[in-house]
Design a protein around this motif. Structure first.
Motif, PDB file in Angstrom:
ATOM      1  N   CYS A 118       0.998  -1.266  -0.191  1.00 28.74           N
ATOM      2  CA  CYS A 118       0.192   0.030  -0.001  1.00 28.74           C
ATOM      3  C   CYS A 118       1.006   1.233   0.110  1.00 28.74           C
ATOM      4  O   CYS A 118       1.840   1.266   1.064  1.00 28.74           O
ATOM      5  CB  CYS A 118      -1.128   0.153   1.176  1.00 28.74           C
ATOM      6  SG  CYS A 118      -1.979  -1.479   1.356  1.00 28.74           S
ATOM      7  N   GLY A 119       0.634   2.123  -0.932  1.00 31.96           N
ATOM      8  CA  GLY A 119       1.509   3.403  -1.181  1.00 31.96           C
ATOM      9  C   GLY A 119       2.789   2.934  -1.769  1.00 31.96           C
ATOM     10  O   GLY A 119       3.705   3.858  -1.696  1.00 31.96           O
ATOM     11  N   VAL A 120       2.632   2.074  -2.618  1.00 33.03           N
ATOM     12  CA  VAL A 120       3.885   1.749  -3.181  1.00 33.03           C
ATOM     13  C   VAL A 120       3.687   1.905  -4.823  1.00 33.03           C
ATOM     14  O   VAL A 120       4.674   2.712  -5.340  1.00 33.03           O
ATOM     15  CB  VAL A 120       4.430   0.435  -3.213  1.00 33.03           C
ATOM     16  CG1 VAL A 120       5.489  -0.068  -3.714  1.00 33.03           C
ATOM     17  CG2 VAL A 120       4.267  -0.124  -1.591  1.00 33.03           C
ATOM     18  N   PHE A 121       2.817   1.404  -5.292  1.00 34.98           N
ATOM     19  CA  PHE A 121       2.943   1.373  -6.806  1.00 34.98           C
ATOM     20  C   PHE A 121       2.609   2.706  -7.417  1.00 34.98           C
ATOM     21  O   PHE A 121       2.782   3.148  -8.537  1.00 34.98           O
ATOM     22  CB  PHE A 121       1.691   0.598  -7.437  1.00 34.98           C
ATOM     23  CG  PHE A 121       2.014  -0.967  -6.935  1.00 34.98           C
ATOM     24  CD1 PHE A 121       3.183  -1.339  -6.780  1.00 34.98           C
ATOM     25  CD2 PHE A 121       0.677  -1.605  -7.054  1.00 34.98           C
ATOM     26  CE1 PHE A 121       3.348  -2.608  -6.520  1.00 34.98           C
ATOM     27  CE2 PHE A 121       1.075  -3.056  -6.444  1.00 34.98           C
ATOM     28  CZ  PHE A 121       2.365  -3.591  -6.391  1.00 34.98           C
ATOM     29  N   GLY A 122       1.954   3.619  -6.559  1.00 31.07           N
ATOM     30  CA  GLY A 122       1.991   5.243  -7.228  1.00 31.07           C
ATOM     31  C   GLY A 122       3.228   5.963  -7.117  1.00 31.07           C
ATOM     32  O   GLY A 122       3.310   7.155  -7.636  1.00 31.07           O
ATOM     33  N   ASN A 123       4.277   5.345  -6.663  1.00 29.92           N
ATOM     34  CA  ASN A 123       5.690   6.170  -6.548  1.00 29.92           C
ATOM     35  C   ASN A 123       6.951   5.359  -7.204  1.00 29.92           C
ATOM     36  O   ASN A 123       7.953   5.830  -7.153  1.00 29.92           O
ATOM     37  CB  ASN A 123       5.901   6.009  -4.903  1.00 29.92           C
ATOM     38  CG  ASN A 123       4.999   7.102  -4.174  1.00 29.92           C
ATOM     39  OD1 ASN A 123       5.390   8.124  -4.294  1.00 29.92           O
ATOM     40  ND2 ASN A 123       4.483   6.490  -3.212  1.00 29.92           N
ATOM     41  N   GLN A 153      -5.705   7.981 -11.393  1.00 31.54           N
ATOM     42  CA  GLN A 153      -5.412   8.908 -12.484  1.00 31.54           C
ATOM     43  C   GLN A 153      -5.084   8.428 -13.689  1.00 31.54           C
ATOM     44  O   GLN A 153      -4.252   7.470 -13.779  1.00 31.54           O
ATOM     45  CB  GLN A 153      -4.681  10.224 -11.928  1.00 31.54           C
ATOM     46  CG  GLN A 153      -5.443  10.755 -10.747  1.00 31.54           C
ATOM     47  CD  GLN A 153      -4.654  11.809  -9.865  1.00 31.54           C
ATOM     48  OE1 GLN A 153      -3.829  12.338 -10.745  1.00 31.54           O
ATOM     49  NE2 GLN A 153      -4.566  11.883  -8.603  1.00 31.54           N
ATOM     50  N   PRO A 154      -5.322   9.215 -14.819  1.00 32.01           N
ATOM     51  CA  PRO A 154      -4.781   8.716 -16.301  1.00 32.01           C
ATOM     52  C   PRO A 154      -3.334   9.141 -16.437  1.00 32.01           C
ATOM     53  O   PRO A 154      -2.640  10.012 -15.528  1.00 32.01           O
ATOM     54  CB  PRO A 154      -5.493   9.601 -17.145  1.00 32.01           C
ATOM     55  CG  PRO A 154      -6.014  10.652 -16.315  1.00 32.01           C
ATOM     56  CD  PRO A 154      -6.176  10.508 -15.017  1.00 32.01           C
ATOM     57  N   PRO A 155      -2.590   8.244 -17.060  1.00 33.11           N
ATOM     58  CA  PRO A 155      -3.074   6.670 -17.558  1.00 33.11           C
ATOM     59  C   PRO A 155      -3.281   5.781 -16.415  1.00 33.11           C
ATOM     60  O   PRO A 155      -2.505   5.736 -15.462  1.00 33.11           O
ATOM     61  CB  PRO A 155      -1.871   6.409 -18.421  1.00 33.11           C
ATOM     62  CG  PRO A 155      -0.693   7.168 -17.766  1.00 33.11           C
ATOM     63  CD  PRO A 155      -1.212   8.385 -17.251  1.00 33.11           C
ATOM     64  N   ASP A 156      -4.329   5.007 -16.427  1.00 35.86           N
ATOM     65  CA  ASP A 156      -4.892   4.490 -15.360  1.00 35.86           C
ATOM     66  C   ASP A 156      -4.138   2.921 -15.383  1.00 35.86           C
ATOM     67  O   ASP A 156      -4.563   2.329 -16.424  1.00 35.86           O
ATOM     68  CB  ASP A 156      -6.559   4.185 -15.301  1.00 35.86           C
ATOM     69  CG  ASP A 156      -6.815   3.347 -14.046  1.00 35.86           C
ATOM     70  OD1 ASP A 156      -6.079   2.952 -13.276  1.00 35.86           O
ATOM     71  OD2 ASP A 156      -8.005   3.191 -14.022  1.00 35.86           O
ATOM     72  N   LEU A 157      -3.365   2.734 -14.563  1.00 35.93           N
ATOM     73  CA  LEU A 157      -2.442   1.302 -14.601  1.00 35.93           C
ATOM     74  C   LEU A 157      -3.258   0.035 -13.929  1.00 35.93           C
ATOM     75  O   LEU A 157      -2.820  -0.962 -14.125  1.00 35.93           O
ATOM     76  CB  LEU A 157      -1.357   1.609 -13.846  1.00 35.93           C
ATOM     77  CG  LEU A 157       0.016   0.684 -14.174  1.00 35.93           C
ATOM     78  CD1 LEU A 157       0.288   0.864 -15.605  1.00 35.93           C
ATOM     79  CD2 LEU A 157       1.043   0.959 -13.237  1.00 35.93           C
ATOM     80  N   VAL A 158      -4.257   0.431 -13.323  1.00 38.79           N
ATOM     81  CA  VAL A 158      -4.761  -0.691 -12.505  1.00 38.79           C
ATOM     82  C   VAL A 158      -5.393  -1.799 -13.403  1.00 38.79           C
ATOM     83  O   VAL A 158      -5.141  -2.735 -13.007  1.00 38.79           O
ATOM     84  CB  VAL A 158      -6.138  -0.051 -11.694  1.00 38.79           C
ATOM     85  CG1 VAL A 158      -7.122  -0.994 -11.139  1.00 38.79           C
ATOM     86  CG2 VAL A 158      -5.863   0.755 -10.667  1.00 38.79           C
ATOM     87  N   SER A 176     -11.706  -1.783  -5.774  1.00 37.77           N
ATOM     88  CA  SER A 176     -12.525  -0.486  -5.498  1.00 37.77           C
ATOM     89  C   SER A 176     -13.323   0.086  -6.814  1.00 37.77           C
ATOM     90  O   SER A 176     -12.692  -0.126  -7.897  1.00 37.77           O
ATOM     91  CB  SER A 176     -11.730   0.497  -4.688  1.00 37.77           C
ATOM     92  OG  SER A 176     -10.579   0.856  -5.429  1.00 37.77           O
ATOM     93  N   ASP A 177     -14.252   0.908  -6.713  1.00 31.73           N
ATOM     94  CA  ASP A 177     -14.891   1.446  -7.767  1.00 31.73           C
ATOM     95  C   ASP A 177     -13.777   2.499  -8.356  1.00 31.73           C
ATOM     96  O   ASP A 177     -13.402   3.212  -7.690  1.00 31.73           O
ATOM     97  CB  ASP A 177     -16.213   2.153  -7.344  1.00 31.73           C
ATOM     98  CG  ASP A 177     -17.024   2.585  -8.465  1.00 31.73           C
ATOM     99  OD1 ASP A 177     -16.641   3.548  -9.158  1.00 31.73           O
ATOM    100  OD2 ASP A 177     -18.051   2.025  -8.659  1.00 31.73           O
ATOM    101  N   PRO A 178     -13.825   2.582  -9.669  1.00 32.33           N
ATOM    102  CA  PRO A 178     -12.954   3.334 -10.369  1.00 32.33           C
ATOM    103  C   PRO A 178     -13.271   4.825 -10.075  1.00 32.33           C
ATOM    104  O   PRO A 178     -12.440   5.859 -10.134  1.00 32.33           O
ATOM    105  CB  PRO A 178     -13.125   3.171 -11.884  1.00 32.33           C
ATOM    106  CG  PRO A 178     -13.751   1.807 -11.985  1.00 32.33           C
ATOM    107  CD  PRO A 178     -14.494   1.673 -10.654  1.00 32.33           C
ATOM    108  N   GLU A 179     -14.481   5.074  -9.699  1.00 31.41           N
ATOM    109  CA  GLU A 179     -14.849   6.477  -9.279  1.00 31.41           C
ATOM    110  C   GLU A 179     -14.673   6.919  -7.785  1.00 31.41           C
ATOM    111  O   GLU A 179     -14.927   8.080  -7.406  1.00 31.41           O
ATOM    112  CB  GLU A 179     -16.480   6.680  -9.615  1.00 31.41           C
ATOM    113  CG  GLU A 179     -16.886   6.441 -10.936  1.00 31.41           C
ATOM    114  CD  GLU A 179     -16.049   7.301 -12.253  1.00 31.41           C
ATOM    115  OE1 GLU A 179     -15.882   8.469 -11.719  1.00 31.41           O
ATOM    116  OE2 GLU A 179     -15.561   6.745 -12.876  1.00 31.41           O
ATOM    117  N   ALA A 180     -14.096   6.019  -6.991  1.00 36.85           N
ATOM    118  CA  ALA A 180     -13.960   6.367  -5.611  1.00 36.85           C
ATOM    119  C   ALA A 180     -13.011   7.424  -5.362  1.00 36.85           C
ATOM    120  O   ALA A 180     -12.887   7.767  -4.409  1.00 36.85           O
ATOM    121  CB  ALA A 180     -13.445   4.982  -4.919  1.00 36.85           C
ATOM    122  N   GLY A 215       0.238  11.581 -10.334  1.00 37.48           N
ATOM    123  CA  GLY A 215      -0.427  11.186  -9.319  1.00 37.48           C
ATOM    124  C   GLY A 215      -1.026  11.898  -8.038  1.00 37.48           C
ATOM    125  O   GLY A 215      -1.587  11.281  -7.125  1.00 37.48           O
ATOM    126  N   GLY A 216      -0.729  13.136  -7.973  1.00 40.78           N
ATOM    127  CA  GLY A 216      -1.398  14.084  -7.180  1.00 40.78           C
ATOM    128  C   GLY A 216      -0.773  13.597  -5.569  1.00 40.78           C
ATOM    129  O   GLY A 216       0.370  13.376  -5.600  1.00 40.78           O
TER     130      GLY A 216
END
Length: 219
Positions: A118-123, A153-158, A176-180, A215-216
């Motif tokens: 958690c908190g890894v893949f966005g970094n 956020q785009p580009p969405d890697l999920v 989780s829902d994409p709109e969350a 990634g804000g």
């Protein structure tokens, strides 16, 4: 980056990080509910202050079955995690101050019944995300649960993360829902774990603010 101060975002009611943390805790509790009887090994990479795990364990009937190893580079956050974990009722707790990308920090605790990324893949870069997932097949026990996060956020890697996990023997449990406003994924490892690479690097921590995709403030 002041990573200790960054955790203050979790304390802001209604913030995206606070909502994501609540979801991760819920999913940890559900994973513990569904785990077979007996000791439960948990490893957490880039564990921060351990808010996800320790918050989930509070009052949980399986807390005394859990032996956990948290790996966190920031000494201040590691100290707070150690302090928070002291009253969590775990069988064993290790907080390792070190680079969570290095596989040697997980030796002796894997394959684990619960792996937190958690908190890894966005970094980290997309290539390193895929590389880390390859190593998750060494970290997870058969039937074990992987809980991970990634911003949407785009580009969405999920969607690609889910495909990479499927290629490596992980079955989807929940997403989780994409709109969350955040991404939380839960996968169960259905294959036999691979031997842990003795001294490999899974990723290089870049930081969300330095990545081209941004990634804000959500990792």
């Amino acid at each position: 980056m002041d990573w200790r101060g960054w955790h203050d975002h979790y304390d802001r009611p209604g913030s995206t990080l606070a909502r994501r943390l609540a979801v991760v805790r819920e999913r940890i509790r559900l994973a513990l509910d569904e785990a077979p009887p007996g000791p439960l090994r948990v490893v957490s990479m880039c564990a921060g202050q351990g808010r996800d795990l320790f918050g989930a364990l509070a009052g949980h009937p399986r807390a005394s079955d859990v032996a956990a190893r948290l790996v966190e580079l920031d000494e201040g956050n590691a100290a707070l995690a150690r302090r928070a974990g002291e009253g969590a009722g775990l069988r064993s707790l290790e907080v390792v101050v070190g680079d969570a990308a290095l596989t040697r920090h997980y030796a002796g605790m894997v394959p684990a019944e619960l792996v937190l990324a958690c908190g890894v893949f966005g970094n980290i870069t997309d290539e390193d995300v895929e590389r880390t997932l390859e190593h998750c097949a060494q970290l997870c026990a058969r039937g074990g649960t992987l809980i991970w996060t990634r911003h949407r956020q785009p580009p969405d890697l999920v969607p690609r993360i889910c495909a990479w996990l499927a290629e490596r023997g992980f079955e989807p449990v929940w997403l989780s829902d994409p709109e969350a406003g955040y991404g939380v994924g839960v996968h169960r490892f259905a294959a036999e774990p691979q031997p842990l690479a003795s001294d490999a690097r899974m990723f290089t921590f870049v930081g969300y603010d330095a990545l081209p995709s941004g990634g804000g403030a959500i990792r």
